[in-house]
Structure formats: structure tokens, C-alpha cells
Design a protein around this motif. Structure first.
Motif, PDB file in Angstrom:
ATOM      1  N   MET A   1     -19.333 -12.362  -4.265  1.00  0.00           N
ATOM      2  CA  MET A   1     -20.436 -12.476  -3.319  1.00  0.00           C
ATOM      3  C   MET A   1     -21.630 -13.072  -4.029  1.00  0.00           C
ATOM      4  SD  MET A   1     -19.998  -8.871  -1.330  1.00  0.00           S
ATOM      5  CE  MET A   1     -20.842  -9.286   0.169  1.00  0.00           C
ATOM      6  N   HIS A   2     -22.179 -14.115  -3.431  1.00  0.00           N
ATOM      7  CA  HIS A   2     -23.163 -14.875  -4.189  1.00  0.00           C
ATOM      8  C   HIS A   2     -24.537 -14.974  -3.562  1.00  0.00           C
ATOM      9  CE1 HIS A   2     -19.983 -15.966  -6.823  1.00  0.00           C
ATOM     10  NE2 HIS A   2     -19.288 -16.484  -5.848  1.00  0.00           N
ATOM     11  N   LYS A   3     -24.686 -14.555  -2.327  1.00  0.00           N
ATOM     12  CA  LYS A   3     -25.969 -14.788  -1.687  1.00  0.00           C
ATOM     13  C   LYS A   3     -27.061 -13.994  -2.407  1.00  0.00           C
ATOM     14  CE  LYS A   3     -24.687 -17.745   1.313  1.00  0.00           C
ATOM     15  NZ  LYS A   3     -23.709 -18.270   0.400  1.00  0.00           N
TER      16      LYS A   3
ATOM     17  N   GLN B   1     -30.316 -11.482   0.954  1.00  0.00           N
ATOM     18  CA  GLN B   1     -29.950 -10.066   1.089  1.00  0.00           C
ATOM     19  C   GLN B   1     -31.063  -9.301   1.782  1.00  0.00           C
ATOM     20  OE1 GLN B   1     -27.164  -8.469   0.274  1.00  0.00           O
ATOM     21  NE2 GLN B   1     -26.129 -10.246  -0.583  1.00  0.00           N
ATOM     22  N   LEU B   2     -32.312  -9.687   1.497  1.00  0.00           N
ATOM     23  CA  LEU B   2     -33.426  -8.988   2.130  1.00  0.00           C
ATOM     24  C   LEU B   2     -33.413  -9.196   3.631  1.00  0.00           C
ATOM     25  CD1 LEU B   2     -36.353  -9.649  -0.341  1.00  0.00           C
ATOM     26  CD2 LEU B   2     -35.506  -7.441   0.397  1.00  0.00           C
ATOM     27  N   LEU B   3     -33.112 -10.409   4.045  1.00  0.00           N
ATOM     28  CA  LEU B   3     -33.127 -10.702   5.464  1.00  0.00           C
ATOM     29  C   LEU B   3     -31.892 -10.160   6.165  1.00  0.00           C
ATOM     30  CD1 LEU B   3     -34.463 -14.340   5.705  1.00  0.00           C
ATOM     31  CD2 LEU B   3     -35.580 -12.229   6.359  1.00  0.00           C
ATOM     32  N   ARG B   4     -30.793 -10.287   5.511  1.00  0.00           N
ATOM     33  CA  ARG B   4     -29.489  -9.847   5.975  1.00  0.00           C
ATOM     34  C   ARG B   4     -28.936 -10.702   7.093  1.00  0.00           C
ATOM     35  NH1 ARG B   4     -25.837  -5.857   4.922  1.00  0.00           N
ATOM     36  NH2 ARG B   4     -24.761  -4.926   6.692  1.00  0.00           N
ATOM     37  N   PHE B   5     -29.698 -11.007   8.124  1.00  0.00           N
ATOM     38  CA  PHE B   5     -29.083 -11.865   9.157  1.00  0.00           C
ATOM     39  C   PHE B   5     -29.008 -13.292   8.627  1.00  0.00           C
ATOM     40  CE2 PHE B   5     -33.038 -13.829  10.335  1.00  0.00           C
ATOM     41  CZ  PHE B   5     -33.989 -12.832  10.323  1.00  0.00           C
TER      42      PHE B   5
ATOM     43  N   MET C   1     -25.179 -12.071   6.042  1.00  0.00           N
ATOM     44  CA  MET C   1     -24.332 -11.358   6.986  1.00  0.00           C
ATOM     45  C   MET C   1     -22.988 -12.044   7.097  1.00  0.00           C
ATOM     46  SD  MET C   1     -23.769  -8.849   8.776  1.00  0.00           S
ATOM     47  CE  MET C   1     -24.915  -7.844   9.660  1.00  0.00           C
TER      48      MET C   1
ATOM     49  N   GLU D   1     -21.030 -11.132   4.166  1.00  0.00           N
ATOM     50  CA  GLU D   1     -20.622  -9.728   4.240  1.00  0.00           C
ATOM     51  C   GLU D   1     -19.421  -9.575   5.166  1.00  0.00           C
ATOM     52  OE1 GLU D   1     -22.598  -7.457   2.602  1.00  0.00           O
ATOM     53  OE2 GLU D   1     -22.004  -5.528   3.432  1.00  0.00           O
ATOM     54  N   VAL D   2     -19.486 -10.214   6.326  1.00  0.00           N
ATOM     55  CA  VAL D   2     -18.400 -10.091   7.295  1.00  0.00           C
ATOM     56  C   VAL D   2     -17.125 -10.715   6.749  1.00  0.00           C
ATOM     57  CG1 VAL D   2     -17.614 -10.866   9.549  1.00  0.00           C
ATOM     58  CG2 VAL D   2     -19.890  -9.926   9.303  1.00  0.00           C
TER      59      VAL D   2
ATOM     60  N   ARG E   1     -15.711  -8.391   4.367  1.00  0.00           N
ATOM     61  CA  ARG E   1     -15.226  -7.210   5.074  1.00  0.00           C
ATOM     62  C   ARG E   1     -13.831  -7.454   5.611  1.00  0.00           C
ATOM     63  NH1 ARG E   1     -17.414  -2.975   8.382  1.00  0.00           N
ATOM     64  NH2 ARG E   1     -15.572  -1.781   8.975  1.00  0.00           N
TER      65      ARG E   1
END
Lengths: 318, 266, 358
Positions: free
Chosen positions: B119-121, B126-130, B134, B137-138, B141
Motif C-alpha cells: 500500500m503506497h498512498k 490517508q488523511l482525506l481517505r476518500f 479509499m 483500501e478497497v 480488502r
């Protein structure tokens, strides 16, 4: 360029030009070092025997001193007050064991460490409530401790040594020797070391944790009382002592958490280093560097030897 | 006694080889002058009586211990010291004798940590997440859920691992190792403390991982039945020295090995 | 019965990983935000806003900062007060140098300066762990406290060694200084805290949060997965100090209006640590609970004194406050080490099955 001179050359020149001042400073450092060491000793006792890092050791020093002075102020004769204070420390140890240690048996060390923060606040609150926050005078004379000082002529000047400081050094050494022997040679001492290693294992061989803990916290309380008397004799009893007592932490870092001789060596190094730093380098930076110098010294040591001078290196297994 | 070398079981090229590796702690010599190799795609068992140095050997391959002597060649690159980060980056994953899971996290999160290297972002996303974080992450997942399906641990994915029974914990730990998509999977006593059913499950997982994903497996195991059934080749250690190296059948009949297990002094 | 989540199915991983996946929680948060942003300014008294809500929000932010470092990454820090001070004094100096720039921007910038300090003082964490690290953070606390007194440049050479906040505006409404109304300041604080809490929750739920927790739970295993310990720890120090710095700046600029070195002493560090312990280590919600409890305790004691009509000086009340704090700490460590947040979760669980006992 001038700055480099000021840092690396000037202080040593000053040391050389007034050697009697140097010796005086060294002596002052030694004396405060011994007192730090006594506080650290209390820590080591408790840590060695219960694995608890007792952050409240400093406030116990203040509390013990306050109790002694407070009793005397209410008309209790000096030595009776001393005996009663010892009793109070015993009751304190009982209370700590019953209400703090027993419910938290087997919890990770960091939880117990944080519990001692709570203990610190309780003792500060009680101390202030019962005895008041203004500085008090230690009843050194009434306890037959020597007062006055020796003035030794040496190295072109005079060096003052307070008799109480000499007494403190002697008493501290005696205590250290006694404790070292106790831990190494006696049955109870061994049991204490077992408990420090593992509560569960010690329980399973039949060692009574409650008995051990009360003993050890009481012993630490006695050490705290002695420290409080010595320190209070030099400079009144007040809650400012609590912050000074935090200096015992760098001492422990240097000396290791489980070494009694280490506490002494660490104390002396910190005490002397601090005084020298404040006196000779302090003016460069502005006064008051004593408030953090000890920690920085310890920090520097930690970077090279994370387990302190005397501590055991922990090998992590997986 | 000279250890017999095994015949060529050509599963693939050599993936990892250790040469003349020695490791001591203070005065104790855990591993003495051990050399063997692991071929791509095989299942290699490391066996031996207690205290033989098997876990130390895995720790060396992993980069957790640094051997005083010897070299490790992994994927063609030779090193005298392997750091844990290099091992992980290179594609080595492992499980532990005493289940080294992150107790404060759920099973799902534990396995997700296995995807960390992929995971590289950065912090900002990461702070924004969207947005990109995201999406990443998905995506991961998805992969983790595949592993969860494979190991059949769907019901417990949100359970904090500290509350899981031992057998399930071991499965989650295997999942975390698999999430790293390793080329070499090191398993330290994966069957320890399990009953027969659990052992069969775990054996099937190991075989599937090897078949399905082509992952090379090195495992330490005490259950001889498992060793014989699962492994392509076996290396035997005793008191830190290699005493046998070959196929299960060869090793089984080796007198030195039998002596070591029976405790015959030699 | 009230809190039943059965029947709420998620059809995508994204939905599953949302901040408030349960419908009841979603409604709840909307309600809370509505109350906070609309009802409170309209209906609450100035006293409540100025003496309770604003400081509790600010301390919650500091508690979140410490929680990120200690609760999520497992690095015990006793230097929180110092980092808050860095934020406060940085903001003051920035406001002095850049009177034209919006003060909110300056507050955020001072957060970054505090983060830089955090990285510097977090460097020992490469080799030092546990209690030793706590003592190292004491070094930073005492050093910074000393700086706040001994570096007159920091407080613009003011004779009393304290700083006073100048008036600054936003859209021509004064938001700092003596002319700013409590409601204005409250809304600014609320917005900043809400946004930063949301950002923190994003970090926690993603890769970074997981690496922090991995380092906390078993750093050896974390390393073997490929997590680089040192950058992870430094990032924790940086982000944590950022939050504490912003909280410190807000403390001075949006609440107190002035400050001196004592405002950022070791006592402050302990107070915030207690908030985190009582509220719940490793819980953002817990940070709010903890701040509310610790901050509300003196107020509660005062109310009890009034209700029982006891004659007690303020000093005595202060001492009782200390004692109660200490007892609370020990009590929580014994009874519920995961703090109020855990109690909250247990409460929700009871709601889930109510009226059945389990």
C-alpha cells in the motif's frame, strides 16, 4: 569562533584558575548526587521486588517529611514524631498494597506505572490538604543531626562542607550497604527478586505476594523518610521537592533500574554533572539549565547504551 | 557422521540457500556451520529434537537474528546479513511458534497489515481517505477477503484476535503471512497444540497454498506424520548441526536421525 | 432493541469501512453536530460556552494528539504540555510577524512547527522504549518549559514573561483578542476540532493507523511484515505534536487570551495523560469523554460544595480535586483499563439487546 572558545575552553580555564571553587562545586554535586541516589534507591527497591516503577517515590519523600514536621508542629516530641511517621509509612504501604497492587496483580507493567501517577496525585492532594503547601523547616536539630559546617582550607581558598551533608553521605552509604547485603544474602531478599521476575511464578512456589509487597513498600517508605529528613535539613520541606525528585529518573536510567550500586553511581554522575554544567556552562545559556540538564545527560547515555550503565541487556526472543 | 545429500528433486531452481551459517548467543552455539537449500515450489521441512536450532534457523532466514558466520543467498542475491525489512521486501513471510498476532486488532485488521508493503498512498491521501486512499483500501480488502475465504474464517473477521481460540489464531496468522504474497513462506510449528481435525485442516491449507499460489514453503514441525505426508524434502538438525538432508523416505531410515530422536549419545 | 443493527447489510467494502456504518450512529452524529453547531450557540449561556465547552473541545484535541501517540502507537509521552506550548508560542510569534495573515492559517502553521519539534524530540525513540522513552519525553518537557521562560524573544520581551493575544478577525468579525465573543470563538474551535477529529479517524482506519497499532502491539512482528519502525514512530510523534500544537495555539488565542510558561508545564502533560487514560487509550471518542470528565471534575466539586453548603476554600477544593483525580486514575486502571470509551461500548451493547439482559 568566540562561541567555540566559550564552550570548549573558557569553562576549563575557569576551573583551573579557581580550583577551590571547582572542588566546592564538585562537593555540592556529590551531595545532591547522594540525595538523588537515595530517591533512586527507593525506586530500585520497589522495582527489584515488585516490578513496579514507582513514580510516586518522590512525593513519598515529601509526604514523609511533611508528616514528621507536621507532627512535631502539633507538639509531639521529635523522636516520638519520628516513630509515628515510620508507623504512618507502614500504614501507607499497607494501603498501597491493598488498594493498588493487589487489584492490579498480573497486569502489564505500564498499567502499574500509570497507577503510580494516580498515587502521586493522591499524595500531593492529601499532603497539601493536611499539612498545607507553604515551606516548612525540618527539625534537624531536634533529631540530633549535626549542623554548621567545616571550612577546609585548600587550593588557595576555602571549601565549605556542611556537616549535615557529610552525615547524609554516611547514612546513605550505610543504607546502600545494608540493602545490598539484604538482597543478595537473605532468604527474603531472594524471594523479593523472584517476585520481581514473575508474579505468577512466585505465587506458584508459595511466596506470599502481599507480605513481600508490604515489606518492600515499607522499606522504600523508610528510605523516603530518611531522604526527606536529609533533604529537608538542607533546604526546607516543600512540594518543590517533588519536581526535584523526578531527577531520580535520569539517575535510574544511568544506573539501571535494578542495581543498587548503580543508583549511587548514577546519582553521583548526575549530581556532579548537573552542578558543573550549571556553574560553568550555565551563564552561557542563561541560568536554570539544571531543570533539564540531568535528563539530557541521561538521554545521551541512553542513545549509546539503552540499558544504562549497570542494567541488563534484554535479549528479545520470538 | 557425514550427512548424505539428497538426489535431485527438480521442483525448480534454488530459491534460497544458506551456506556455512553459524550463530551463537553469548556462549551458546545455536547453529553451527549449517548449509542447505530450498528449491522454488517445494515444501521443505526442517526437523530435529528440541533445542536443535530450528527456530533460530528460521529467524536467520527472516533477518531477525544475524549469524556470526556464513551467507544467505535469496533469489540470486547473496548477503551476509539479512535485515527483517529486506526479507519482507524480498518476499519472505512467516508465522511464529507463539503466535505473534497484534492483539489489539481484529482478525481482519491483522491480515490487512500483511498488505502494508503493497500500500503506497501517502499521508496526505490517508488523511482525506476518500479518493485514491479509499480505492487502494478497497482493492486490498478484496485480496484479504479472498484469503479469508480460503482459510474459512469469515465469521471471526471482526473479532479482536486476543479472544480467539488458539487454532483460529494460528489460522489468522497464516492469513497475515499469505497477505504478503510471499515467495517463501516460513512456518514455525504451524500444527503445534492442534487436535487431529485442526491438523488436517492446516495441512490442507499448506498444500493448497503450495499448489494454488506456487508458494515455496519451509516448515518446522514435530509431527512426523505431517512431515512425511507434506514435504518434498527434509533437513534434519541436532544440537545446531545438520545431520541429514534428503527426501522424507531417505531421512526416515537414516540411522543418525533415529539416534538423535532417541537421544542416543554420539 | 434500540441499537439493533440486524438487517443493515453493506453491499460494498467501502460502505463496510465507513466511519459510521450503523444507521443509528449516522443519525446520532447528525444530531450531535446539529446540536453543537446550531442549538448551543442559540441557547447555551455564555458561562457554559466560555468556561466549559470551549476548553473541553480544545483539551479533547490535545487528548486526541496524545492518544495517537500513546494509545495507538504505544509510545508513552510526558511531553504533551511542552508541545502545546510550542504551538502557542509559535502562533504568537507568527501573529507578530504576519499581522495581515488570517489567524486560523497561523494556527495551522504553528501546528506544523510543533510537529517539527515533535520529530526532533521523538528521535530518541529509535533506540529507546517504554519507561525509558517516557523519561526522554520528560527531557523535552523540561527543556521546552525552560525555553518558554528563558528565551525572551518568544514572548516579545514582555516584562511579565507572558503573552497577550492581539485582536484578529475573520471576515471582519473579531475572533481573537478581547473583542471576540464567546460564540464566535466557540464556533471556530468547534469547526477546527471537528475537522481534525475527522482527519484523525481517517488516519486510524487506514494503513497508517494499522501500522501504528502493529508497532504498539508487537513491534518485532511488525518489522518482520516489512513495517519500518523508525519512520512509523516519527510520524506518530509528528502527527501527535501537530494536534497538540494546534490545541495549544487555540488554548491561548481562542480561549485564555493570554498565557505564560506555567500553562504548559508538566502538570498539563499529566492532566492530558489522565484524560487519555480515563477516556480510553486507543479511542478517539474516549479522548472527548476523558477531557470532559477531567475538566468537569473541578466544576462538579464546586457544585457539590454549593449544594451541600460546605464552607471550603478554593484551595481545599483544589486539593480534593487532586485526590479525586488520583483515585479515579487508579479506579479506572483497575476496573476498566480501556476507559470510558469501553464503558460506552458496553452501554451500546446493552442497548442492543435491551430489554433482555444478554
Amino acid at each position: 569562533m568566540h562561541l567555540l572558545y566559550q564552550i570548549f575552553i573558557d569553562p576549563f580555564v575557569q576551573m583551573g584558575s579557581a580550583p577551590d571553587l571547582l572542588v566546592q562545586t564538585l562537593w555540592e554535586g556529590l551531595v545532591s548526587g547522594v540525595l538523588y541516589a537515595l530517591i533512586a534507591l527507593g525506586f530500585v527497591l520497589i522495582f527489584k521486588a515488585s516490578g513496579v516503577f514507582n513514580f510516586a517515590q518522590g512525593i513519598m519523600v515529601v509526604f514523609a517529611a511533611l508528616t514528621l514536621v507536621g507532627l512535631y508542629a502539633h507538639g509531639v516530641p521529635a523522636f516520638l514524631a519520628l516513630a509515628l511517621t515510620i508507623g504512618v509509612m507502614f500504614v501507607l504501604a499497607l494501603a498501597i498494597e491493598r488498594f493498588m497492587l493487589r487489584p492490579l496483580v498480573n497486569q502489564p507493567d505500564i498499567i502499574l506505572f500509570m497507577a503510580t501517577f494516580g498515587l502521586t496525585y493522591i499524595l500531593i492532594g492529601f499532603g497539601e490538604l493536611i499539612f498545607g503547601g507553604d515551606p516548612k523547616i525540618m527539625i534537624a536539630d531536634q533529631l540530633l543531626l549535626p549542623s554548621g559546617s567545616y571550612s577546609v582550607k585548600m587550593l588557595g581558598g576555602f571549601v565549605q562542607m556542611q556537616k549535615i551533608d557529610i552525615a547524609a553521605a554516611i547514612i546513605a552509604s550505610l543504607m546502600v550497604a545494608a540493602l545490598a547485603v539484604f538482597f543478595q544474602k537473605t532468604r527474603i531478599g531472594r524471594a523479593l527478586r523472584a517476585v520481581a521476575d514473575s508474579h505468577r511464578a512466585a505465587l506458584s512456589v508459595g511466596i506470599s505476594l502481599e507480605y513481600i509487597w508490604v515489606t518492600v513498600w515499607f522499606a522504600a517508605g523508610i528510605v523516603a523518610l530518611a531522604t526527606g529528613i536529609m533533604w529537608g535539613a538542607r533546604s526546607n520541606v516543600s512540594f518543590a521537592l517533588e519536581i526535584i525528585a523526578l531527577k531520580a529518573l535520569p539517575v535510574l536510567i544511568l544506573g539501571g533500574f535494578t542495581s543498587i550500586p548503580g543508583a549511587i553511581v548514577g546519582g553521583v554522575i548526575i549530581g556532579v554533572g548537573e552542578k558543573l554544567g550549571e556553574f560553568y556552562w550555565g551563564p552561557l545559556l542563561g541560568s536554570g539549565i539544571e531543570s533539564w540538564l540531568a535528563y539530557v545527560i541521561a538521554l545521551v547515555f541512553l542513545l549509546f547504551r539503552p540499558q544504562g550503565l549497570f542494567g541488563e541487556r534484554i535479549i528479545e526472543r520470538i | 557422521m557425514r550427512a548424505p545429500s539428497g538426489p535431485d528433486v527438480a521442483v525448480g531452481d534454488v530459491l534460497l540457500s544458506v551456506e556455512n551459517v553459524s550463530l551463537s548467543f553469548g556462549g551458546v552455539k545455536a547453529v553451527s556451520d549449517v548449509s542447505f537449500d530450498i528449491r522454488k515450489g517445494e515444501i521443505r521441512a526442517i526437523i530435529g529434537p528440541n533445542g536443535a536450532g530450528k527456530t533460530s534457523m528460521l529467524n536467520i532466514i527472516n533477518g531477525f537474528y544475524q549469524p556470526q558466520q556464513g551467507r544467505i543467498t535469496f533469489k540470486g542475491q547473496t548477503r551476509s546479513k539479512m535485515r527483517p525489512h529486506d526479507a519482507a521486501h524480498g518476499g519472505i513471510a512467516r508465522t511464529f511458534q507463539n503466535v505473534a498476532l497484534f492483539r489489539g486488532m481484529t482478525a481482519l485488521d491483522n491480515i490487512m497489515t500483511g498488505r502494508t508493503l503493497k500500500m503506497h498512498k501517502n499521508l496526505f491521501w490517508q488523511l482525506l481517505r476518500f479518493g485514491p486512499a479509499m480505492t487502494e483500501e478497497v482493492e486490498h480488502r478484496h485480496r484479504v477477503e479472498e484469503i479469508i475465504d480460503f482459510l474459512k474464517i469469515q465469521e471471526i473477521r471482526r473479532t479482536p484476535v486476543g479472544r480467539l481460540p488458539y487454532g483460529l489464531q494460528k489460522r489468522v496468522e497464516l492469513g497475515r503471512a499469505l497477505a504478503m504474497e510471499p515467495d517463501l513462506l516460513l512456518l514455525d510449528e504451524p500444527m503445534a497444540g492442534m487436535n487431529l481435525e485442526e491438523k488436517e485442516d492446516m495441512s490442507r491449507f499448506v498444500l493448497d497454498v503450495n499448489d494454488h499460489y506456487g508458494t515455496t514453503v519451509a516448515l518446522i514441525e514435530h509431527d512426523m506424520g505431517v512431515v512425511m505426508d507434506l514435504s518434498d524434502r527434509v533437513v534434519v538438525l541436532d544440537h545446531g548441526i545438520k545431520i541429514a538432508d534428503g527426501t522424507p523416505d531417505e531421512v526416515k531410515d537414516n540411522q543418525g536421525v533415529i539416534d538423535a530422536y532417541l537421544g542416543v549419545a554420539h | 432493541m434500540f441499537y439493533r443493527e440486524a438487517g443493515q447489510y453493506k453491499t460494498s467494502y467501502q460502505a463496510d469501512q465507513a466511519l459510521f456504518p450503523i444507521r443509528q450512529d449516522q443519525i446520532g452524529i447528525v444530531l450531535i453536530l446539529a446540536v453543537a453547531f446550531i442549538l448551543v450557540p442559540l441557547m447555551a449561556s455564555t458561562f457554559v460556552i466560555d468556561s466549559v465547552l470551549i476548553p473541553v473541545l480544545i483539551y479533547s484535541l490535545a487528548a486526541i494528539g496524545l492518544n495517537l501517540l500513546t494509545g495507538y502507537t504505544g509510545l508513552l509521552s510526558l511531553g504533551t504540555g511542552g508541545f502545546m506550548g510550542v504551538g502557542a508560542f509559535a502562533c504568537y510569534k507568527l501573529a507578530t510577524f504576519f499581522p495581515g495573515i488570517n489567524v486560523i492559517v497561523l494556527i495551522i502553521c504553528s501546528g506544523f512547527l510543533a510537529a517539527a519539534a515533535g520529530i526532533v524530540f521523538g528521535m530518541p525513540s529509535l533506540r529507546i522504549k517504554g519507561f525509558y522513552l517516557a523519561v526522554a519525553t520528560l527531557a523535552s518537557q523540561f527543556f521546552l518549559s525552560w525555553c518558554f521562560i528563558r528565551i525572551p524573544w518568544l514572548y516579545n520581551y514582555n516584562v511579565s514573561a507572558s503573552i497577550e493575544v492581539p485582536t484578529r478577525t475573520l471576515f471582519d468579525i473579531p475572533i481573537t483578542g478581547p473583542n471576540a465573543t464567546p460564540v464566535t470563538r466557540y464556533l471556530i474551535v468547534l469547526t477546527i476540532v471537528a475537522v481534525m477529529t475527522w482527519l484523525a479517524s481517517n488516519l486510524i482506519r487506514g494503513r497508517i493507523g494499522r501500522t501504528w497499532m502493529a508497532v504498539r502491539d508487537m513491534d518485532i512482528a511488525a518489522e518482520l511484515i516489512g513495517i519500518k519502525l523508525y519512520p512509523t514512530k516519527l510520524l506518530a510523534f509528528a502527527v501527535s505534536s501537530f494536534y497538540c500544537g494546534v490545541a495549544g495555539a487555540m488554548l491561548v488565542f481562542l480561549w485564555l487570551g493570554n498565557a505564560e510558561s506555567e500553562s504548559f508545564s508538566i502538570n498539563q502533560s499529566f492532566l492530558i495523560l489522565f484524560m487519555v487514560i480515563i477516556g480510553g487509550l486507543g479511542s478517539l471518542l474516549g479522548s472527548f469523554f476523558g477531557a470532559a470528565l477531567i475538566f468537569g471534575l473541578p466544576i462538579l466539586l464546586r457544585m457539590i460544595r454549593a449544594a451541600l453548603d460546605l464552607s471550603m476554600t478554593s484551595a481545599t477544593l483544589e486539593h480534593i480535586n487532586f485526590i479525586t483525580l488520583g483515585i479515579l486514575i487508579i479506579f479506572f486502571l483497575i476496573a476498566e483499563p480501556a476507559g470510558l470509551a469501553r464503558l460506552w461500548q458496553i452501554g451500546k451493547q446493552k442497548l442492543r439487546v435491551w430489554p433482555f439482559p444478554y
